[in-house]
Design an enzyme around this catalytic site. Structure first.
Site, PDB file in Angstrom:
ATOM      1  N   LYS B  49       7.912 -29.979 -35.047  1.00  0.00           N
ATOM      2  CA  LYS B  49       7.239 -31.086 -35.489  1.00  0.00           C
ATOM      3  C   LYS B  49       8.139 -31.936 -36.103  1.00  0.00           C
ATOM      4  CE  LYS B  49       4.238 -29.381 -38.411  1.00  0.00           C
ATOM      5  NZ  LYS B  49       4.465 -28.044 -38.216  1.00  0.00           N
ATOM      6  N   THR B  50       8.864 -31.691 -37.053  1.00  0.00           N
ATOM      7  CA  THR B  50       9.805 -32.297 -37.767  1.00  0.00           C
ATOM      8  C   THR B  50      11.090 -32.805 -36.722  1.00  0.00           C
ATOM      9  OG1 THR B  50       9.540 -31.425 -39.621  1.00  0.00           O
ATOM     10  CG2 THR B  50      11.505 -32.476 -39.691  1.00  0.00           C
ATOM     11  N   GLU B  74       8.384 -33.594 -47.035  1.00  0.00           N
ATOM     12  CA  GLU B  74       8.672 -32.181 -47.242  1.00  0.00           C
ATOM     13  C   GLU B  74      10.330 -32.054 -47.808  1.00  0.00           C
ATOM     14  OE1 GLU B  74       7.507 -30.347 -43.718  1.00  0.00           O
ATOM     15  OE2 GLU B  74       5.901 -29.239 -44.474  1.00  0.00           O
ATOM     16  N   SER B  86      23.543 -31.119 -36.947  1.00  0.00           N
ATOM     17  CA  SER B  86      23.940 -30.099 -36.028  1.00  0.00           C
ATOM     18  C   SER B  86      23.481 -30.667 -34.470  1.00  0.00           C
ATOM     19  CB  SER B  86      23.156 -28.649 -36.214  1.00  0.00           C
ATOM     20  OG  SER B  86      21.936 -28.866 -36.430  1.00  0.00           O
ATOM     21  N   ARG B 221      -5.508 -41.501 -25.307  1.00  0.00           N
ATOM     22  CA  ARG B 221      -6.816 -42.323 -24.804  1.00  0.00           C
ATOM     23  C   ARG B 221      -6.212 -43.532 -24.149  1.00  0.00           C
ATOM     24  NH1 ARG B 221     -10.579 -43.663 -29.617  1.00  0.00           N
ATOM     25  NH2 ARG B 221     -11.338 -41.419 -29.038  1.00  0.00           N
ATOM     26  N   GLY B 287      20.938  -1.839  -2.881  1.00  0.00           N
ATOM     27  CA  GLY B 287      22.189  -1.340  -2.010  1.00  0.00           C
ATOM     28  C   GLY B 287      22.108  -1.646  -0.689  1.00  0.00           C
ATOM     29  N   LYS B 290      22.417  -7.401  -0.612  1.00  0.00           N
ATOM     30  CA  LYS B 290      21.966  -8.661  -1.000  1.00  0.00           C
ATOM     31  C   LYS B 290      23.309  -9.574  -1.442  1.00  0.00           C
ATOM     32  CE  LYS B 290      19.049  -7.075  -3.685  1.00  0.00           C
ATOM     33  NZ  LYS B 290      19.302  -5.826  -3.321  1.00  0.00           N
ATOM     34  N   GLU B 314      23.781  -9.583 -13.169  1.00  0.00           N
ATOM     35  CA  GLU B 314      23.835  -8.291 -13.083  1.00  0.00           C
ATOM     36  C   GLU B 314      25.265  -7.944 -13.396  1.00  0.00           C
ATOM     37  OE1 GLU B 314      22.297  -6.763  -9.364  1.00  0.00           O
ATOM     38  OE2 GLU B 314      20.514  -5.962 -10.855  1.00  0.00           O
ATOM     39  N   LYS B 452      10.999 -15.727   7.414  1.00  0.00           N
ATOM     40  CA  LYS B 452      10.611 -17.366   7.525  1.00  0.00           C
ATOM     41  C   LYS B 452      11.757 -18.265   7.388  1.00  0.00           C
ATOM     42  CE  LYS B 452       8.930 -19.250   3.288  1.00  0.00           C
ATOM     43  NZ  LYS B 452       7.814 -19.660   2.499  1.00  0.00           N
TER      44      LYS B 452
END
Lengths: 94, 583
Positions: B49-50, B74, B86, B221, B287, B290, B314, B452
């Protein structure tokens, strides 16, 4: 209570509202009763000096700030509860 | 009430919006937060939020020339500045330039006594002073609910907060009020009752030990807005919201083609390859090659001078380079040439959203024309299937908008084509290649289909897919009476066919010779029949001649007789011998 102690009080108000007038009157009355000759009241109207609100972390008005003796104490509201004010300002022990 | 009335009076005035500058948030809100109205941002602890409100203020001051006031309940100004430093925000500088004002409101309960009636005019005055001193257009109150912890008179507080939000509207500043959610409500103290124009809910959920931040616009709104939960993340550039699906489907469709790197595969795709900017899925069991297909595609792209970004989930880049060298591809050359870039990371390293953002960022930096993700299956280990799907949808959307061709590889766990959902993206991709094992006669071979390929002529045949030292190739599989033959069975069948042809040729030769011989025999027969016919004809002629001679001789004899009777001398002796010689 040490009678040589000085009391510096600041009352923050926002305009001459009913609450601020009541607060100031109440404060003066309590001080006269318990701190005669040892206190100084500074009234700050934030409507006039809004930049001072940040310094003392003022949110609510009226707010009474005890600057001296330290530590700083704050009492908000119209100071209608006498005992609470005196305890809060550490004028009488709780 | 007064707002409603003015709204009715001015019928066609559209709600004005203030851009937040937060990437993605302006898209889902259709332009930003409602201008001149307060917006409530609520969420649990640590959900951002902050940060959201800080970014709103800082971006406003730095990019939109709208000075802002940050009222922090806060953190102190210093803490705030350190926290956001940062992220590349320099609060000190903005403060010096009078474009930002941070007011830290400290409420120490042990310092404060309450006696009698009061109001929060002090807060109003402070805020007003801060706004007026720099001409602020944006205000953040973070987190105003802290007032409830510091002050005990709830009745006063509620009345004053209601007055505050009214006052903010009248002041005409675009405000963000943050609040903690809790007890199953949006905010712990019911602030949503007061702020009714726009409510944004932030959420931080952990599913399977992976946390994802999400954002939802609960209400807005007077404006259309995305109603979904949108994941967002916080990285070194601040907050970014990723719309799950881009709100429109207005992508450019290029008809330019991009070769696959495998000639025979191009042939199966109408001879030209994939469409540029399309998405291709290569799925198959373990295997089946691909990665090799993907590497060919990447290699081809680099050979054609296109930039290619290869995400390896991988294998390490070195491993891929080494492995692809064995089938004749020199990736090192392309890397040195700056055309190819590898990015390898373990999928479990961080959550899906972070992966998505990393991918986005790298793509924005490298500006590739071709992207390979190998394999996407591993991402499943990081998230739930539906999350992975939504992430991939967003990725495909993003890539298509940028006109980038993308190839995914996916590991399929079962071999039944109909059952393969492939992370549910098969319906999203434009082209789907399936590589599968064809097991027969004690050996395993690879078959490739095009399941396809949208918008182009493509082969419906299964091809055998062979990996050679020079790369990949596709071979027509043999369709025999026993079904599909591949590998050595196909070779055997081809040999059988070759022998068959030789035998057939030999047989034809033998028949030819046979026919030749029979022709000769028949010809000989024809000859003898002809000579027989000739001799019969001669016989017939002889009879005719004899008849003729007999006729002549008898005629002569009759003439001779006639002459003799008339007393003349005939030539009888000459005729006689003539007759004899004819016999």
């Amino acid at each position: 209570m040490n009678s040589t102690e000085r009391w510096e009080l600041r009352l923050y108000v926002a305009g001459k509202t009913e609450k601020s007038v009541t607060a100031l009157n109440n404060l003066k009355q309590y001080c006269e009763e318990h701190l005669k000759g040892q206190y100084k009241i500074e009234v700050i109207d934030l409507m006039v000096k809004p930049q001072l609100a940040e310094g003392d972390q003022i949110l609510a008005v009226p707010t009474l700030v005890r600057k001296v003796p330290e530590p700083i104490r704050k009492i908000i509201g119209d100071l209608s509860d006498k005992e609470k004010v005196l305890v809060g300002l550490n004028i009488i022990p709780a | 009430m007064s707002k409603k009335e003015t709204k009715n009076n001015i019928q066609h005035r559209v709600l004005e919006k203030t851009p937040t500058g937060i990437s993605g948030l302006d898209e889902i809100t259709g332009g930003g937060l409602p201008k001149g109205r307060p917006t409530l941002v609520c969420g649990g602890a640590g959900c951002g939020k902050t940060l959201l409100s800080t970014e709103f203020i800082v971006k406003g001051a730095a990019e939109f020339n709208e000075p802002g006031v940050f009222m922090a309940f806060e953190e102190t100004a210093d803490e705030l500045a350190t926290n956001v430093a940062s992220l590349g925000f320099d609060l000190q500088k903005l403060q010096k330039e009078n474009r930002l004002r941070i007011d830290h409101v400290q409420i120490e309960r042990n310092q404060i006594e309450e006696t009698g009636a009061y109001d929060l005019e002090g807060l109003f005055i402070r805020l007003n002073y801060a706004i007026d001193s720099i001409g602020a257009k944006r205000v953040v109150l973070d987190t105003i609910e802290n007032l409830f912890a510091g002050l005990t008179n709830i009745a006063i507080l509620r009345a004053e907060l209601r007055r505050l939000f009214h006052w903010l509207k009248e002041k005409g500043v675009t405000a963000i009020i943050t609040a903690e959610s809790g007890d199953g409500k949006l905010t712990r103290h019911g602030l949503e009752e007061y702020v009714s124009d726009c409510v944004i809910l932030l959420d931080h959920r952990i599913i399977d030990q992976v946390s994802t931040r999400r954002m939802r616009i609960v209400k807005y709104r007077g404006s259309i807005h995305g109603t979904n939960e949108y994941p967002f993340l916080i990285d070194e550039n601040g907050l970014s919201v990723l719309p799950v699906t881009s709100l429109n489907l207005e992508k450019n469709a290029s008809s330019e083609r991009i070769p696959t790197g495998i000639k025979a595969l191009d042939g199966m795709l109408g001879g030209k390859g994939f469409y540029k900017g399309s998405s291709i899925l290569v799925s198959g069991t373990a295997g089946t090659g691909k990665t090799s297909i993907a590497a060919h595609f990447a290699n081809q792209a680099c050979n054609d001078g296109r930039r290619c970004l290869y995400f390896a989930f991988e294998e390490s880049p070195r491993q891929i380079i080494r492995n692809m060298k064995s089938i004749g591809m020199q990736f090192g050359r392309h890397i040195d040439g700056g055309l190819l870039k590898f990015y390898a990371s373990r999928p479990t390293l961080y959550g899906l959203e972070m992966h998505l953002v990393t991918i986005h960022k790298l793509i924005r930096e490298f500006k590739p024309e071709v992207v390979v993700l190998d394999p996407i299956t591993n991402l499943i280990t990081v998230g739930v299937l539906s999350d992975v799907k939504s992430m991939l949808i967003r990725l495909i959307d993003f890539l298509q908008n940028e006109g980038i061709t993308v190839m995914f590889t996916a590991l399929a766990l079962n071999t039944v084509v109909g059952d393969q959902t492939d992370e549910g993206i098969s319906s999203l991709v434009d082209t789907w290649l399936l590589v599968r094992d064809i097991e027969s006669n004690g050996e395993r071979n690879r078959g490739l289909y095009i399941i396809k390929s949208r918008g182009m002529k493509h082969s419906n045949q299964v091809r055998e897919f062979v990996i050679t030292d020079n790369g990949l190739d596709l071979v027509d599989v043999y369709l025999g009476p026993q079904g599909i033959l591949t590998g050595s069975a196909r070779e055997a069948q081809q040999i059988t066919e070759r022998t068959g042809v030789a035998l057939h040729d030999y047989e034809v030769d033998a028949k030819d010779r046979e026919i030749g011989r029979r022709r000769k025999v028949l010809e000989a027969k024809v000859l003898s029949l002809q000579s027989e016919f000739e001799s019969a004809e001669e016989e017939l002629n002889k009879i005719y001649l004899q008849e003729e001679l007999k006729k002549q001789v008898s005629e002569k004899a009759r003439q001779e007789m006639l002459r003799l009777r008339r007393g003349e001398r005939g030539e009888e002796p000459t005729v006689e011998p003539k007759k004899k010689s004819n016999e």
